[in-house]
Every structure is written in C-alpha cells, then in structure tokens.
Design a protein around this motif. Structure first.
Motif, PDB file in Angstrom:
ATOM      1  N   HIS A  30       2.001  11.452  -0.194  1.00 20.83           N
ATOM      2  CA  HIS A  30       2.747  10.610  -0.637  1.00 20.83           C
ATOM      3  C   HIS A  30       1.777   9.199  -1.155  1.00 20.83           C
ATOM      4  O   HIS A  30       2.041   8.765  -2.319  1.00 20.83           O
ATOM      5  CB  HIS A  30       3.627  10.018   0.340  1.00 20.83           C
ATOM      6  CG  HIS A  30       4.442   8.721  -0.016  1.00 20.83           C
ATOM      7  ND1 HIS A  30       5.612   8.860  -0.898  1.00 20.83           N
ATOM      8  CD2 HIS A  30       4.355   7.332   0.132  1.00 20.83           C
ATOM      9  CE1 HIS A  30       6.089   7.567  -0.981  1.00 20.83           C
ATOM     10  NE2 HIS A  30       5.378   6.718  -0.472  1.00 20.83           N
ATOM     11  N   VAL A  31       0.889   9.088  -0.431  1.00 22.15           N
ATOM     12  CA  VAL A  31       0.008   7.789  -0.633  1.00 22.15           C
ATOM     13  C   VAL A  31      -0.921   8.074  -1.902  1.00 22.15           C
ATOM     14  O   VAL A  31      -0.938   7.478  -2.711  1.00 22.15           O
ATOM     15  CB  VAL A  31      -0.586   7.348   0.510  1.00 22.15           C
ATOM     16  CG1 VAL A  31      -1.462   6.252   0.116  1.00 22.15           C
ATOM     17  CG2 VAL A  31       0.257   6.871   1.489  1.00 22.15           C
ATOM     18  N   ALA A  34       1.084   8.180  -4.969  1.00 21.58           N
ATOM     19  CA  ALA A  34       1.479   6.825  -5.454  1.00 21.58           C
ATOM     20  C   ALA A  34       0.559   5.920  -6.029  1.00 21.58           C
ATOM     21  O   ALA A  34       0.856   5.318  -7.183  1.00 21.58           O
ATOM     22  CB  ALA A  34       1.944   6.189  -4.169  1.00 21.58           C
ATOM     23  N   GLY A  76       4.088  -1.169   0.692  1.00 18.42           N
ATOM     24  CA  GLY A  76       3.512   0.133   1.217  1.00 18.42           C
ATOM     25  C   GLY A  76       2.290  -0.011   2.083  1.00 18.42           C
ATOM     26  O   GLY A  76       2.002   0.773   2.989  1.00 18.42           O
ATOM     27  N   ARG A  79       3.690  -1.021   5.211  1.00 16.69           N
ATOM     28  CA  ARG A  79       4.393  -0.068   5.844  1.00 16.69           C
ATOM     29  C   ARG A  79       3.321   0.787   6.651  1.00 16.69           C
ATOM     30  O   ARG A  79       3.803   1.150   7.705  1.00 16.69           O
ATOM     31  CB  ARG A  79       5.299   0.773   4.675  1.00 16.69           C
ATOM     32  CG  ARG A  79       6.127   2.147   5.259  1.00 16.69           C
ATOM     33  CD  ARG A  79       7.121   1.777   5.834  1.00 16.69           C
ATOM     34  NE  ARG A  79       7.893   2.860   6.040  1.00 16.69           N
ATOM     35  CZ  ARG A  79       8.611   3.056   7.395  1.00 16.69           C
ATOM     36  NH1 ARG A  79       8.708   2.084   8.309  1.00 16.69           N
ATOM     37  NH2 ARG A  79       9.093   4.073   7.581  1.00 16.69           N
ATOM     38  N   TYR A  80       2.401   1.146   5.963  1.00 16.16           N
ATOM     39  CA  TYR A  80       1.235   1.892   6.499  1.00 16.16           C
ATOM     40  C   TYR A  80       1.002   1.188   7.757  1.00 16.16           C
ATOM     41  O   TYR A  80       0.562   1.899   8.758  1.00 16.16           O
ATOM     42  CB  TYR A  80       0.152   2.012   5.594  1.00 16.16           C
ATOM     43  CG  TYR A  80      -0.933   2.967   6.107  1.00 16.16           C
ATOM     44  CD1 TYR A  80      -0.800   4.092   6.107  1.00 16.16           C
ATOM     45  CD2 TYR A  80      -2.400   2.117   6.510  1.00 16.16           C
ATOM     46  CE1 TYR A  80      -1.958   4.919   6.575  1.00 16.16           C
ATOM     47  CE2 TYR A  80      -3.431   2.898   6.936  1.00 16.16           C
ATOM     48  CZ  TYR A  80      -3.267   4.269   7.055  1.00 16.16           C
ATOM     49  OH  TYR A  80      -4.121   5.000   7.718  1.00 16.16           O
ATOM     50  N   HIS A  88       9.925  -1.754   1.984  1.00 17.35           N
ATOM     51  CA  HIS A  88       9.220  -0.664   1.027  1.00 17.35           C
ATOM     52  C   HIS A  88      10.191   0.443   0.468  1.00 17.35           C
ATOM     53  O   HIS A  88      10.327   0.827  -0.461  1.00 17.35           O
ATOM     54  CB  HIS A  88       8.165   0.022   1.953  1.00 17.35           C
ATOM     55  CG  HIS A  88       7.423   1.116   1.149  1.00 17.35           C
ATOM     56  ND1 HIS A  88       6.589   0.793  -0.057  1.00 17.35           N
ATOM     57  CD2 HIS A  88       7.618   2.378   1.354  1.00 17.35           C
ATOM     58  CE1 HIS A  88       6.111   1.916  -0.318  1.00 17.35           C
ATOM     59  NE2 HIS A  88       6.443   2.815   0.030  1.00 17.35           N
ATOM     60  N   GLY A  92      11.572   0.540  -3.125  1.00 12.82           N
ATOM     61  CA  GLY A  92      11.429   1.874  -3.790  1.00 12.82           C
ATOM     62  C   GLY A  92      12.670   2.404  -4.371  1.00 12.82           C
ATOM     63  O   GLY A  92      12.678   3.036  -5.528  1.00 12.82           O
TER      64      GLY A  92
END
Length: 105
Positions: A30-31, A34, A76, A79-80, A88, A92
């Motif tokens: 995902h990261v 992104a 994000g 969020r991490y 987020h 999104g």
C-alpha cells in the motif's frame, strides 16, 4: 476484512484464508504504491497546468482530487504513526470518488 472480522459469514474457511493472504499483501504494498502513484499524479497535474488548463468538468474534478490528495498523503503519515482520527479513510474515499469522476466522466 470487516465482514470476516465481525463474523457475518461463517463456514467459509478457504475464502477467509484467501482474504487474509491478500490483505497481508495489500498492507505491504500500500505505502510504496501510494508514493509512486502520488508522484505520477503530481507529474500529470504539473503537465496539465503547464499545457492549457481550462475550467471544464474534467479539469475541475482533477484539480479537486489533487487538492484532496495532498492532505491524504499527510494523513497517511499520521495514520502510520497511529495519530489520525479516520481522516485518511475519509480523504481516501473522497479522492477515489473525485478521481473516478475525473477519469470516466
């Protein structure tokens, strides 16, 4: 994953294992995906702004989705670090809707 976590579906062991495996792969990718996609979007936006931007529906939704993408990337990071409050997810979802309108309408 939400449906499987809440146990709305019972007796689907193979499907559950498949969804868990795909979810694990999605979390890992995902990261990096992104970051790459954000770079591509920024290059696309700069090119669009440099070569003839007009205020029609397509360009307006693209500009609005770009304006949502920037706080989405920042949220994000939060969020991490587990510091966001569902920003987020909401950003999104808004970005996805505007991006689809920009792409297909």
């Amino acid at each position: 994953m939400f449906i499987l976590r809440k146990r709305y579906v019972d007796g689907v062991g193979q499907i559950k294992q498949l969804v868990i495996s795909l979810s694990r792969i999605a979390r890992q990718l995902h990261v990096p995906l992104a970051i790459i996609a954000t770079g591509i979007v920024l290059i696309h936006a700069i090119g669009a702004l440099l070569y003839g931007f007009t205020f029609d529906f397509t360009n307006s939704t693209g500009l609005l989705s770009l304006l949502l993408l920037l706080p989405l990337a920042i949220s994000g990071i939060f969020r991490y670090k587990k510091m966001d409050r569902k920003w987020h997810w909401g950003l999104g979802l808004g970005f996805a809707v505007l991006f689809m309108a920009h792409s297909f309408l």
